[in-house]
Scaffold this active site. Structure first.
Site, PDB file in Angstrom:
ATOM      1  N   GLU A   1       0.848  -1.196   0.000  1.00  0.00           N
ATOM      2  CA  GLU A   1       0.000   0.000   0.000  1.00  0.00           C
ATOM      3  C   GLU A   1       0.881   1.242   0.000  1.00  0.00           C
ATOM      4  O   GLU A   1       2.026   1.205   0.470  1.00  0.00           O
ATOM      5  CB  GLU A   1      -0.867   0.053   1.264  1.00  0.00           C
ATOM      6  CG  GLU A   1      -2.032  -0.883   1.280  1.00  0.00           C
ATOM      7  CD  GLU A   1      -2.879  -0.727   2.529  1.00  0.00           C
ATOM      8  OE1 GLU A   1      -3.973  -1.307   2.555  1.00  0.00           O
ATOM      9  OE2 GLU A   1      -2.442  -0.038   3.485  1.00  0.00           O
TER      10      GLU A   1
ATOM     11  N   ARG B   1     -15.570  -8.178  16.467  1.00  0.00           N
ATOM     12  CA  ARG B   1     -15.762  -8.438  17.900  1.00  0.00           C
ATOM     13  C   ARG B   1     -16.057  -7.121  18.606  1.00  0.00           C
ATOM     14  O   ARG B   1     -16.063  -6.056  17.995  1.00  0.00           O
ATOM     15  CB  ARG B   1     -14.481  -9.038  18.504  1.00  0.00           C
ATOM     16  CG  ARG B   1     -13.267  -8.147  18.241  1.00  0.00           C
ATOM     17  CD  ARG B   1     -12.016  -8.643  18.935  1.00  0.00           C
ATOM     18  NE  ARG B   1     -10.807  -7.997  18.462  1.00  0.00           N
ATOM     19  CZ  ARG B   1     -10.382  -6.801  18.834  1.00  0.00           C
ATOM     20  NH1 ARG B   1     -11.093  -6.082  19.683  1.00  0.00           N
ATOM     21  NH2 ARG B   1      -9.265  -6.298  18.364  1.00  0.00           N
TER      22      ARG B   1
END
Length: 495
Positions: A199, A291
């Site tokens: 990236e 989560r």
């Protein structure tokens, strides 16, 4: 849902159990040898031993968790955060056992657990991405060519990574090959998966995350953002909600993107979509955590929602009782993770007994913890002692309350991040909101601060020494700084 087994320990286990108790649901604690006297064990309706202290022999053994459910009659499992909370194999194990996992599906977990498959899912909804590769890179020559196309500096990242592992910043093509090999090797060692991708490196990023909730009826909402840019070793220490830098327009765009990311995998339960924000206030998708986050309390305080209760309701099959239009930001909240770490020595973990442990009280102060005075900080697990959260009508009030709470928090016996929190709250960059993920490396230099304090200490020592000499010829002795850290003193005993 009648009985929930909490497959975790410490403050998050207690936090889940308290919400379950308010809902009239029984709870089961699991504990290792190191946690026999832990608060979550005493608080639960039932507790069951699951093995030796090391997590890979207790809290990380999915089969033991399933056996504990069968032994106690628990019909649902809340994994908290860490340990098995983002493990799709465990999620499938729970499903196959006919139990309810208070979390997303194994399929959603698997897709979002790998950065490359997560990017592929998010691209279906045209979510902004940092320029780079959309697949794993294995061929060095091809990798160099793609890196040149993206433009240096670039970031090599592990596809299965997290916490800064398997990550390398490369400024020049001459060192690219060496850095790629290091990233692959570290990724293999940490995650058992050497896949890496490339990236463009965002040099001054802010870490912004959006809380989402999705039910089993197709409803998905976002609960606004959390600013998580104050980090050490690529891990968060201070979080706040809302961010001081987002305009209503950017907030709305980021929220919509977060909901779309969740929709791309039919997400259910609580999750967090993470973005990086560059110096031009352009945002890019980073990853999704499937989560409950450590920092969820700041979102609870600005929305008035109990995220654990919402998770339980969703897992029970209930539809969300509110829409996006019903949600509003009220006030400002800040969280400081109180770690048993020594900021003066590169945030090294510390160990020992909490000789003194007294928490702050008063309006706008919340402490989520799992310890009490006299307890020992175990060496086997994450060194977080507590989460100190303050809330105010404004950011200024939340900061003032945090400073007051830090001053009232009395911990002796170990080093903690409390003084670091004070340093951040009083720093002009934080107060103004003009900071990014490089805050610690840019502003927090313990050596300089120690040297600056030495002059004051020297003057005080000279005055005290002269006074004592006049009285009884006493001699002052100051121990080296290193001796204040129990972990440093005993590090040969820990491997």
């Amino acid at each position: 849902m009648n009985k929930i087994l909490v497959a975790n320990r410490g403050e998050i286990a207690l936090r889940i159990m308290r919400s379950a108790k308010e809902m009239g649901i029984l709870t089961v604690a699991v504990f290792s040898e190191a946690d026999r006297e832990a608060l979550h064990v005493r608080y639960a309706d039932e507790a069951i031993f699951i093995g030796p202290a090391p997590a890979n022999q207790s809290y990380l053994v999915g089969e033991k968790i399933i056996e504990a459910c069968r032994a106690t009659g628990a019909d649902a499992i809340h994994p908290g955060y860490g340990f098995l909370s983002e493990n799709p194999v465990f999620a499938q194990l729970v499903k196959d056992a006919g139990l309810i996992l208070i979390g997303p599906t194994p399929e959603a977990m698997a897709i979002m657990g790998n950065k490359l498959s997560a990017k592929a899912a998010a691209l279906k909804y045209q979510i902004p991405m940092v320029p780079g590769t959309e697949e794993a890179i294995t061929d060095i020559s091809e990798a160099k060519r793609r890196a040149a196309e993206v433009g240096f500096p670039i970031l090599i990242k592990a596809a299965a990574g997290g916490g800064g592992k398997g990550m390398r910043v490369v400024d020049d093509i001459s060192v690219f090959e060496e850095q790629m090999q290091l990233a692959v090797s570290e990724a293999l060692s940490a995650f058992g998966d050497g896949a890496v991708f490339i990236e463009r490196y965002v040099s001054s990023p802010r870490h912004i995350e959006i809380q989402v909730l999705g039910d089993n009826h197709g409803n998905i909402v976002h609960l606004f953002e959390r600013e998580c840019s104050i980090q050490r070793r690529h891990q968060k220490v201070i979080e706040e909600a809302p961010s001081s830098i987002l305009s209503p327009e950017i907030r709305e765009k980021m929220g919509k993107c977060a909901v779309d990311v969740a929709r791309s995998v039919n997400y259910t339960g609580a999750g967090t979509v993470e973005f990086i924000l560059d110096e031009n206030l352009d945002f890019f998708f980073l990853e999704m955590n499937t989560r409950l986050q450590v920092e969820h309390p700041v979102t609870e305080l600005i929305t008035g929602l109990d995220l654990v209760k919402e998770q339980i309701k969703i897992a029970s099959g209930e539809a969300l009782s509110f829409s996006q239009e019903d949600l509003k930001i009220n006030g400002h909240a800040i969280e400081l993770r109180v770690y048993a770490e020594d900021p003066q020595h590169n945030f090294l973990p510390d160990i020992g007994v909490l000789k003194t442990y007294r928490t702050p009280k008063g309006n706008g102060v919340r402490v989520d913890d799992g310890f009490e005075e006299g307890m020992e900080i175990p060496v086997y697990y994450d060194p977080m002692i507590a989460k100190l959260i303050t809330y105010g009508a404004s950011r200024t009030e939340a900061i003032a309350r945090m400073l007051r709470a830090i001053a009232e928090y009395d911990i002796t016996g170990i080093q903690t991040t409390l003084n670091f929190g004070k340093f951040v709250m009083e720093h002009e960059a934080f107060i103004s909101g003009n900071f990014n993920t490089h805050f610690v490396s840019k502003y927090f230099n313990p050596e300089e601060r120690e040297n600056g304090n030495e002059e004051e200490a020297l003057i005080a020592a000279i005055v005290a020494l002269n006074h004592l000499k006049k009285k009884n010829n006493a001699v002052l002795a100051v121990p080296p700084a290193e001796e204040s850290n129990n972990w440093l003193k005993n590090r040969k005993n820990y491997h």
